[in-house]
Design a protein around this motif. Structure first.
Motif, short mmCIF file in Angstrom:
data_model
loop_
_atom_site.label_atom_id
_atom_site.label_comp_id
_atom_site.label_asym_id
_atom_site.label_seq_id
_atom_site.Cartn_x
_atom_site.Cartn_y
_atom_site.Cartn_z
N VAL A 10 0.93 -1.13 -0.04
CA VAL A 10 0.09 -0.07 0.14
C VAL A 10 0.99 1.26 0.15
O VAL A 10 2.03 1.20 0.41
CB VAL A 10 -0.72 0.02 1.26
N GLY A 11 0.46 2.27 -0.57
CA GLY A 11 1.09 3.79 -0.24
C GLY A 11 0.02 4.73 -0.84
O GLY A 11 -1.12 4.52 -1.47
N ALA A 31 2.44 7.43 -5.07
CA ALA A 31 1.60 6.46 -4.56
C ALA A 31 1.86 5.13 -5.17
O ALA A 31 2.19 3.89 -4.20
CB ALA A 31 0.02 6.71 -4.58
N ILE A 32 1.86 4.92 -6.49
CA ILE A 32 2.47 3.74 -6.98
C ILE A 32 3.72 2.95 -6.35
O ILE A 32 4.21 1.99 -6.09
CB ILE A 32 2.41 3.84 -8.45
N ARG A 33 4.94 4.15 -6.42
CA ARG A 33 5.98 3.56 -5.71
C ARG A 33 6.08 3.31 -4.52
O ARG A 33 6.79 2.30 -4.14
CB ARG A 33 7.25 4.72 -6.13
N ALA A 34 5.49 3.91 -3.71
CA ALA A 34 5.41 3.59 -2.29
C ALA A 34 4.60 2.10 -1.92
O ALA A 34 5.10 1.12 -1.34
CB ALA A 34 4.43 4.54 -1.48
N ALA A 66 1.61 4.13 -17.63
CA ALA A 66 2.69 3.85 -18.44
C ALA A 66 4.07 4.44 -17.85
O ALA A 66 5.14 4.08 -18.13
CB ALA A 66 2.47 4.23 -19.85
N THR A 67 4.02 5.83 -17.63
CA THR A 67 5.32 6.44 -17.24
C THR A 67 5.63 5.78 -15.76
O THR A 67 6.97 6.29 -15.34
CB THR A 67 4.86 8.07 -17.27
N ALA A 68 5.05 5.25 -15.01
CA ALA A 68 5.42 4.64 -13.88
C ALA A 68 5.84 3.09 -14.17
O ALA A 68 6.33 2.37 -13.24
CB ALA A 68 4.22 4.36 -12.80
N ALA A 215 -2.64 4.00 -3.45
CA ALA A 215 -2.35 2.76 -4.39
C ALA A 215 -2.42 1.68 -3.33
O ALA A 215 -1.90 1.40 -2.47
CB ALA A 215 -0.89 2.88 -5.02
N LEU A 216 -2.68 0.51 -4.21
CA LEU A 216 -2.56 -0.97 -3.59
C LEU A 216 -2.00 -2.01 -4.72
O LEU A 216 -2.59 -1.80 -5.86
CB LEU A 216 -4.19 -1.41 -3.48
N LEU A 217 -1.33 -2.87 -4.04
CA LEU A 217 -1.08 -3.69 -4.95
C LEU A 217 -1.47 -5.18 -4.39
O LEU A 217 -1.64 -5.70 -3.08
CB LEU A 217 0.74 -4.24 -4.72
N ILE A 218 -2.34 -5.80 -4.96
CA ILE A 218 -3.16 -6.78 -4.67
C ILE A 218 -2.53 -8.38 -5.47
O ILE A 218 -2.29 -8.18 -6.59
CB ILE A 218 -4.71 -6.92 -4.60
#
Length: 388
Positions: A10-11, A31-34, A66-68, A215-218
Motif C-alpha cells: 500500500v502507498g 503512491a505507486i512507488r510507495a 505507462a510512465t510509472a 495505491a494498492l498492490l493485490i
C-alpha cells in the motif's frame, strides 16, 4: 477452491488543498512507488493495472501507469465519480478471482485546480429552487434519481431530516466534526492534520475537496507464497450495487443518498465474509457529510437509527463492543479527492490491520469494513481481515 485475494503493498501521498504545485501524474507515481516498495515487488511482476480519477482528460490514467513503468500490460481506467476508486479495486480483484492475473496494481488519484472552489465542488453556487421544488413534489422514482443533480440541496435536506424527523441532537453533529478533526490531527496524510481550528467547514457539514493519491498492490495467495511476500491482509468480501425502484419509492432523502442500498449490500458482504457487524474493529465509511457518517453507521449495522446519538458519543455498537469509525479522520478530516478516496480508505485499513497506524492505531484491529458511495448512486462495501 476459490482463490484468496491478498493485499501485499500500500502507498499514499498526503492529501493537500486544491491548486498545489504537484500534479496528478506526480501524485499517482509517488503512491505507486510507495506501494511497490511496501510489497517489495518489482514492477515487472505486475500483470495488470487499474487507475481511478475524476478530473483529467481521457487517457490520463493510461499515461500515468505507462510512465510509472507499467506500459505493455493491460491498463484500465475508471472515472466513475466518487465511486471510481472502489470500481477500480473491485475490477482488479475480479481479475485475480477469474485467474486472469496473479498480481495487480490499483491507483486512485486526483489533483483539482485551485479554481474549483468548495462551493463549486458541491454545487453550492447553484440556485435550483424551482427545479428542486418540482422534484420534491414528485413521487416518481425517476424524480428521486434526478435529485442527485443537486448535491448541496440533497445534503441540506439530509441534515434537516436528521434534526427534525429523527431527533438527532445538534451537538451530535459537533461531536462527529470534532472527532474527525482530532483523528485527522493524528494522520500525517490528512488534509486537516495541520489545521489549527475548525474554520472552513461548509454548511451543511460537508467535507473538503482535496488532491491526493493512493495505491494498492493485490495478489493471489499463490503469488504471495512464491515470492515470500508479507501479505497478511485478505479481502474477505467486496460487493457493489445500486438502488432499485422499490427502494426509492418513499422518496426519502436518506435513501436517495444510499441508506437502503448500503444496508442491503452490508448484509450481503457480511454473509460472504462470514462475519457480522459485531465483529468489526474499525470502519472507514464515505462521510462526505456528517449526516452520511451517522446514517451509514446505522445502515452498516453498527447501531440502530434510534441509537445514533449514543453511538456518536460512545462508539459502542449494538452489542456494547467498541468500534472505531473513520480512525483516519474520514472524508471529513482527511479530505475528499474523488478518484483517490476509495483506495485511500483501503490503504488506511491495511495499515490498521498490520498495526502500522501509529498514534491513531486501533488496538488489536483484526477485521475492518470499507464503504463508499457516489451520492447513493453506486455503493460498495468491502471487508478486510488480518490473517497472519
Amino acid at each position: 477452491m476459490a482463490r484468496k485475494v491478498l493485499i501485499a503493498g500500500v502507498g499514499m501521498t498526503p492529501f493537500a488543498p486544491l491548486g498545489g504545485l504537484v500534479g496528478a501524474a506526480s501524485l499517482a507515481q509517488r503512491a505507486i512507488r510507495a506501494a511497490l516498495d511496501d510489497a517489495q515487488v518489482d514492477v515487472d511482476l505486475v500483470d495488470q493495472a487499474y487507475s481511478a480519477y475524476v478530473y483529467g482528460g481521457v487517457g490520463l490514467g493510461d499515461s500515468v501507469l505507462a510512465t510509472a513503468g507499467l506500459g505493455g500490460i493491460p491498463l484500465f481506467s475508471s472515472r466513475d465519480g466518487c465511486a471510481a476508486g472502489t470500481a477500480a479495486f473491485q475490477q482488479a480483484r475480479q481479475a485475480l478471482l477469474a485467474g486472469e492475473a496473479e498480481c495487480v496494481l490499483v491507483v486512485g488519484f486526483d489533483a483539482m485546480p485551485a479554481g474549483v472552489s468548495s462551493n463549486q465542488f458541491f454545487g453550492l453556487d447553484e440556485v435550483p429552487q424551482p427545479d428542486w421544488d418540482a422534484l420534491q413534489g414528485s413521487d416518481a422514482p425517476l424524480a428521486a434519481l434526478q435529485r442527485r443533480q443537486f448535491p448541496a440541496a440533497l445534503y441540506a435536506a439530509q441534515t434537516h431530516w436528521l434534526l427534525t424527523r429523527m431527533a438527532i441532537e445538534e451537538n451530535s453533529f459537533a461531536q462527529v466534526a470534532s472527532r474527525a478533526r482530532q483523528q485527522a490531527g493524528l494522520n500525517p496524510f490528512a488534509l486537516m492534520s495541520a489545521a489549527e481550528d475548525g474554520t472552513g467547514w461548509l454548511p451543511p457539514y460537508l467535507c473538503r475537496p482535496a488532491s491526493g493519491a493512493a495505491a494498492l498492490l493485490i495478489c493471489t495467495d499463490e503469488f504471495a507464497r512464491r515470492y515470500g511476500l508479507r501479505a497478511e491482509v485478505a479481502v474477505l468480501a467486496s460487493v457493489r450495487g445500486s438502488d432499485t425502484a422499490a427502494e426509492l419509492e418513499a422518496i426519502n432523502v436518506l435513501d436517495v443518498l444510499g441508506r437502503t442500498v448500503t444496508r442491503r449490500l452490508a448484509q450481503q458482504a457480511y454473509e460472504t465474509a462470514g462475519v457480522g457487524a459485531e465483529e468489526l474493529d474499525l470502519v472507514e465509511l464515505h462521510d462526505q457529510s456528517i449526516g452520511d457518517h451517522m446514517i451509514t453507521s446505522a445502515a452498516l449495522g453498527l447501531c440502530a437509527e434510534e441509537q445514533i446519538n449514543g453511538f456518536v458519543r460512545e462508539g459502542l455498537n449494538s452489542q456494547g463492543r467498541r468500534v472505531s469509525v473513520c480512525p483516519s479522520g474520514g472524508l471529513l478530516g482527511r479530505g475528499h479527492a474523488p478518484g483517490a478516496t476509495g483506495v485511500a480508505q483501503l490503504v488506511e485499513m491495511v495499515w490498521q490491520l498490520r498495526g502500522e497506524a501509529k498514534s491513531r492505531q486501533v488496538e488489536g484491529a483484526r477485521t475492518a469494513l470499507q464503504q463508499s458511495s457516489s451520492l447513493g448512486r453506486a455503493v460498495s462495501v468491502s471487508i478486510l481481515q488480518r490473517i497472519r
